[in-house]
Design a protein around this motif. Structure first.
Motif, PDB file in Angstrom:
ATOM      1  N   PRO A  24       0.815  -1.223   0.000  1.00 38.70           N
ATOM      2  CA  PRO A  24       0.000   0.000   0.000  1.00 38.70           C
ATOM      3  C   PRO A  24       0.850   1.277   0.000  1.00 38.70           C
ATOM      4  CG  PRO A  24      -0.936  -1.592   1.500  1.00 38.70           C
ATOM      5  CD  PRO A  24       0.377  -2.154   1.041  1.00 38.70           C
ATOM      6  N   GLY A  25       2.079   1.185   0.517  1.00 40.07           N
ATOM      7  CA  GLY A  25       2.980   2.334   0.540  1.00 40.07           C
ATOM      8  C   GLY A  25       3.795   2.502  -0.731  1.00 40.07           C
ATOM      9  N   GLY A  26       3.588   1.614  -1.718  1.00 39.45           N
ATOM     10  CA  GLY A  26       4.272   1.738  -2.995  1.00 39.45           C
ATOM     11  C   GLY A  26       5.585   0.994  -3.122  1.00 39.45           C
ATOM     12  N   THR A  27       5.955   0.190  -2.140  1.00 39.61           N
ATOM     13  CA  THR A  27       7.194  -0.584  -2.192  1.00 39.61           C
ATOM     14  C   THR A  27       6.992  -1.839  -3.028  1.00 39.61           C
ATOM     15  OG1 THR A  27       7.808   0.207   0.004  1.00 39.61           O
ATOM     16  CG2 THR A  27       8.927  -1.776  -0.786  1.00 39.61           C
ATOM     17  N   LEU A  28       7.955  -2.142  -3.887  1.00 41.77           N
ATOM     18  CA  LEU A  28       7.896  -3.359  -4.688  1.00 41.77           C
ATOM     19  C   LEU A  28       7.936  -4.582  -3.779  1.00 41.77           C
ATOM     20  CD1 LEU A  28       7.885  -4.459  -7.616  1.00 41.77           C
ATOM     21  CD2 LEU A  28      10.365  -4.630  -7.416  1.00 41.77           C
ATOM     22  N   ALA A  29       7.079  -5.558  -4.054  1.00 42.93           N
ATOM     23  CA  ALA A  29       7.012  -6.789  -3.273  1.00 42.93           C
ATOM     24  C   ALA A  29       6.814  -7.959  -4.224  1.00 42.93           C
ATOM     25  CB  ALA A  29       5.863  -6.730  -2.279  1.00 42.93           C
ATOM     26  N   VAL A  30       7.416  -9.108  -3.883  1.00 45.81           N
ATOM     27  CA  VAL A  30       7.200 -10.324  -4.662  1.00 45.81           C
ATOM     28  C   VAL A  30       6.849 -11.461  -3.711  1.00 45.81           C
ATOM     29  CG1 VAL A  30       8.683  -9.725  -6.609  1.00 45.81           C
ATOM     30  CG2 VAL A  30       9.650 -10.958  -4.702  1.00 45.81           C
ATOM     31  N   THR A  51       8.999 -33.665  -0.320  1.00 43.83           N
ATOM     32  CA  THR A  51       9.125 -32.260  -0.701  1.00 43.83           C
ATOM     33  C   THR A  51       8.271 -31.387   0.209  1.00 43.83           C
ATOM     34  OG1 THR A  51       9.544 -32.854  -2.992  1.00 43.83           O
ATOM     35  CG2 THR A  51       8.825 -30.595  -2.576  1.00 43.83           C
ATOM     36  N   GLU A  52       8.861 -30.308   0.663  1.00 41.05           N
ATOM     37  CA  GLU A  52       8.175 -29.312   1.486  1.00 41.05           C
ATOM     38  C   GLU A  52       8.122 -28.012   0.691  1.00 41.05           C
ATOM     39  OE1 GLU A  52       6.220 -28.012   4.867  1.00 41.05           O
ATOM     40  OE2 GLU A  52       7.112 -30.003   4.690  1.00 41.05           O
ATOM     41  N   TRP A  53       6.964 -27.372   0.658  1.00 40.79           N
ATOM     42  CA  TRP A  53       6.797 -26.109  -0.058  1.00 40.79           C
ATOM     43  C   TRP A  53       6.790 -24.966   0.930  1.00 40.79           C
ATOM     44  CZ3 TRP A  53       7.165 -25.534  -5.156  1.00 40.79           C
ATOM     45  CH2 TRP A  53       7.076 -26.688  -5.945  1.00 40.79           C
ATOM     46  N   HIS A  54       7.536 -23.907   0.621  1.00 40.04           N
ATOM     47  CA  HIS A  54       7.660 -22.737   1.484  1.00 40.04           C
ATOM     48  C   HIS A  54       7.166 -21.504   0.729  1.00 40.04           C
ATOM     49  CE1 HIS A  54      10.330 -25.254   3.925  1.00 40.04           C
ATOM     50  NE2 HIS A  54      10.854 -25.626   2.766  1.00 40.04           N
ATOM     51  N   ASN A  55       6.395 -20.665   1.393  1.00 37.28           N
ATOM     52  CA  ASN A  55       5.947 -19.392   0.837  1.00 37.28           C
ATOM     53  C   ASN A  55       6.972 -18.337   1.211  1.00 37.28           C
ATOM     54  OD1 ASN A  55       3.383 -20.472  -0.014  1.00 37.28           O
ATOM     55  ND2 ASN A  55       2.865 -20.521   2.151  1.00 37.28           N
ATOM     56  N   LEU A  56       7.427 -17.561   0.228  1.00 39.02           N
ATOM     57  CA  LEU A  56       8.428 -16.535   0.467  1.00 39.02           C
ATOM     58  C   LEU A  56       7.921 -15.175   0.028  1.00 39.02           C
ATOM     59  CD1 LEU A  56      10.039 -19.326  -0.147  1.00 39.02           C
ATOM     60  CD2 LEU A  56      11.990 -17.840  -0.168  1.00 39.02           C
ATOM     61  N   VAL A  57       8.408 -14.119   0.693  1.00 40.65           N
ATOM     62  CA  VAL A  57       8.086 -12.749   0.335  1.00 40.65           C
ATOM     63  C   VAL A  57       9.371 -11.930   0.412  1.00 40.65           C
ATOM     64  CG1 VAL A  57       7.403 -12.098   2.697  1.00 40.65           C
ATOM     65  CG2 VAL A  57       6.536 -10.798   0.755  1.00 40.65           C
ATOM     66  N   ALA A  58       9.551 -11.029  -0.552  1.00 36.39           N
ATOM     67  CA  ALA A  58      10.718 -10.137  -0.569  1.00 36.39           C
ATOM     68  C   ALA A  58      10.246  -8.741  -0.935  1.00 36.39           C
ATOM     69  CB  ALA A  58      11.757 -10.628  -1.571  1.00 36.39           C
ATOM     70  N   TYR A  59      10.950  -7.749  -0.425  1.00 34.60           N
ATOM     71  CA  TYR A  59      10.599  -6.343  -0.655  1.00 34.60           C
ATOM     72  C   TYR A  59      11.802  -5.574  -1.191  1.00 34.60           C
ATOM     73  CZ  TYR A  59       6.697  -7.480   2.440  1.00 34.60           C
ATOM     74  OH  TYR A  59       5.594  -8.054   3.002  1.00 34.60           O
ATOM     75  N   GLU A  64      13.313  -6.622  -6.494  1.00 35.06           N
ATOM     76  CA  GLU A  64      13.752  -6.307  -7.859  1.00 35.06           C
ATOM     77  C   GLU A  64      14.610  -7.437  -8.427  1.00 35.06           C
ATOM     78  OE1 GLU A  64      15.814  -2.557  -8.015  1.00 35.06           O
ATOM     79  OE2 GLU A  64      14.202  -1.520  -6.950  1.00 35.06           O
ATOM     80  N   ILE A  65      15.508  -7.964  -7.624  1.00 32.78           N
ATOM     81  CA  ILE A  65      16.378  -9.065  -8.063  1.00 32.78           C
ATOM     82  C   ILE A  65      15.534 -10.289  -8.390  1.00 32.78           C
ATOM     83  CG2 ILE A  65      18.240 -10.635  -7.374  1.00 32.78           C
ATOM     84  CD1 ILE A  65      19.055  -7.643  -7.901  1.00 32.78           C
ATOM     85  N   VAL A  66      14.581 -10.612  -7.519  1.00 39.64           N
ATOM     86  CA  VAL A  66      13.703 -11.762  -7.775  1.00 39.64           C
ATOM     87  C   VAL A  66      12.910 -11.533  -9.049  1.00 39.64           C
ATOM     88  CG1 VAL A  66      11.734 -13.082  -6.899  1.00 39.64           C
ATOM     89  CG2 VAL A  66      13.591 -12.420  -5.341  1.00 39.64           C
ATOM     90  N   ARG A  67      12.329 -10.358  -9.194  1.00 37.90           N
ATOM     91  CA  ARG A  67      11.541 -10.031 -10.393  1.00 37.90           C
ATOM     92  C   ARG A  67      12.364 -10.198 -11.667  1.00 37.90           C
ATOM     93  NH1 ARG A  67      10.647  -3.951 -10.871  1.00 37.90           N
ATOM     94  NH2 ARG A  67      12.828  -4.207 -11.440  1.00 37.90           N
ATOM     95  N   ASP A 143      13.370  -4.805   8.416  1.00 37.15           N
ATOM     96  CA  ASP A 143      12.231  -5.163   9.250  1.00 37.15           C
ATOM     97  C   ASP A 143      11.462  -3.912   9.659  1.00 37.15           C
ATOM     98  OD1 ASP A 143      13.038  -7.770   9.076  1.00 37.15           O
ATOM     99  OD2 ASP A 143      14.033  -7.782  11.012  1.00 37.15           O
ATOM    100  N   GLU A 144      12.181  -2.896  10.102  1.00 31.55           N
ATOM    101  CA  GLU A 144      11.529  -1.669  10.529  1.00 31.55           C
ATOM    102  C   GLU A 144      10.970  -0.900   9.332  1.00 31.55           C
ATOM    103  OE1 GLU A 144      14.788  -2.400  11.365  1.00 31.55           O
ATOM    104  OE2 GLU A 144      14.338  -3.173  13.356  1.00 31.55           O
ATOM    105  N   GLN A 145      11.713  -0.870   8.235  1.00 32.70           N
ATOM    106  CA  GLN A 145      11.309  -0.077   7.077  1.00 32.70           C
ATOM    107  C   GLN A 145      10.012  -0.580   6.458  1.00 32.70           C
ATOM    108  OE1 GLN A 145      14.252   0.088   3.997  1.00 32.70           O
ATOM    109  NE2 GLN A 145      12.995   1.360   2.682  1.00 32.70           N
ATOM    110  N   TYR A 146       9.820  -1.895   6.383  1.00 35.88           N
ATOM    111  CA  TYR A 146       8.653  -2.452   5.697  1.00 35.88           C
ATOM    112  C   TYR A 146       7.646  -3.106   6.642  1.00 35.88           C
ATOM    113  CZ  TYR A 146      11.575  -1.665   1.672  1.00 35.88           C
ATOM    114  OH  TYR A 146      12.363  -1.074   0.734  1.00 35.88           O
ATOM    115  N   ALA A 147       7.825  -2.939   7.935  1.00 35.36           N
ATOM    116  CA  ALA A 147       6.944  -3.604   8.895  1.00 35.36           C
ATOM    117  C   ALA A 147       5.479  -3.221   8.706  1.00 35.36           C
ATOM    118  CB  ALA A 147       7.386  -3.287  10.315  1.00 35.36           C
TER     119      ALA A 147
END
Length: 158
Positions: A24-30, A51-59, A64-67, A143-147
């Motif tokens: 909502p603040g305009g930060t890129l997220a994947v 096999t274990e599946w993990h959900n990941l999030v990056a900001y 950008e690197i992931v994208r 952590d603080e920046q995107y909390a």
């Protein structure tokens, strides 16, 4: 209060192409998934893969690197922390939970996209330095920046 640690390390393959969005603040997220596989023996002594599946999030920069460099099948080494979000389901009114790995650092493995090895990327801003195999970005208070800019788990499609 005693000090505690919430740190996880994963080595696996991306399950499907990352989903790119913004907070909502305009930060890129994947959001993306990572599969890890353990080799285990059953009761009869036969080996099988679990096999274990993990959900990941990056900001931010890591998003950008992931994208730009990560797609289905990419092998990654991830360092991050486990976090669980909760919300009230609008339809049923029940409390729902979503557990994910907040990516602090990632290493691209397998020499994808014409590279001669892996490249390491960490959350951070302008504090970059050169390292063997790629660029490395230092983590600075993500952590603080995107909390307060977390995605609503009910909007996550996988």
């Amino acid at each position: 209060m005693a000090k505690s640690v919430n740190r996880t390390f994963l080595l696996g393959h991306v399950g499907k192409n990352p989903e790119v969005g913004t907070t909502p603040g305009g930060t890129l997220a994947v959001n993306f998934s990572l599969a890890t596989t353990d080799r285990e023996k059953d009761r009869q002594g036969n080996w099988y893969d679990r096999t274990e599946w993990h959900n990941l999030v990056a900001y931010g920069r890591t998003a950008e690197i992931v994208r730009d460099y990560v797609s289905k099948g990419t092998q990654l080494f991830i360092q991050g922390k486990i976090q669980t979000r909760s919300w009230d389901d609008k339809e049923s009114g029940q409390k729902r939970f979503w557990t994910e790995i907040f990516v602090h650092d990632l290493t691209l493995l397998g020499g994808g996209r014409g590279e001669n090895g892996g490249a390491t990327h960490s959350n951070g801003r302008d504090d970059s330095r050169s390292s063997s195999g790629g660029s490395s970005y230092q983590r600075q208070g993500m952590d603080e920046q995107y909390a307060d800019e977390a995605l609503d788990p009910s909007e996550i499609p996988f």
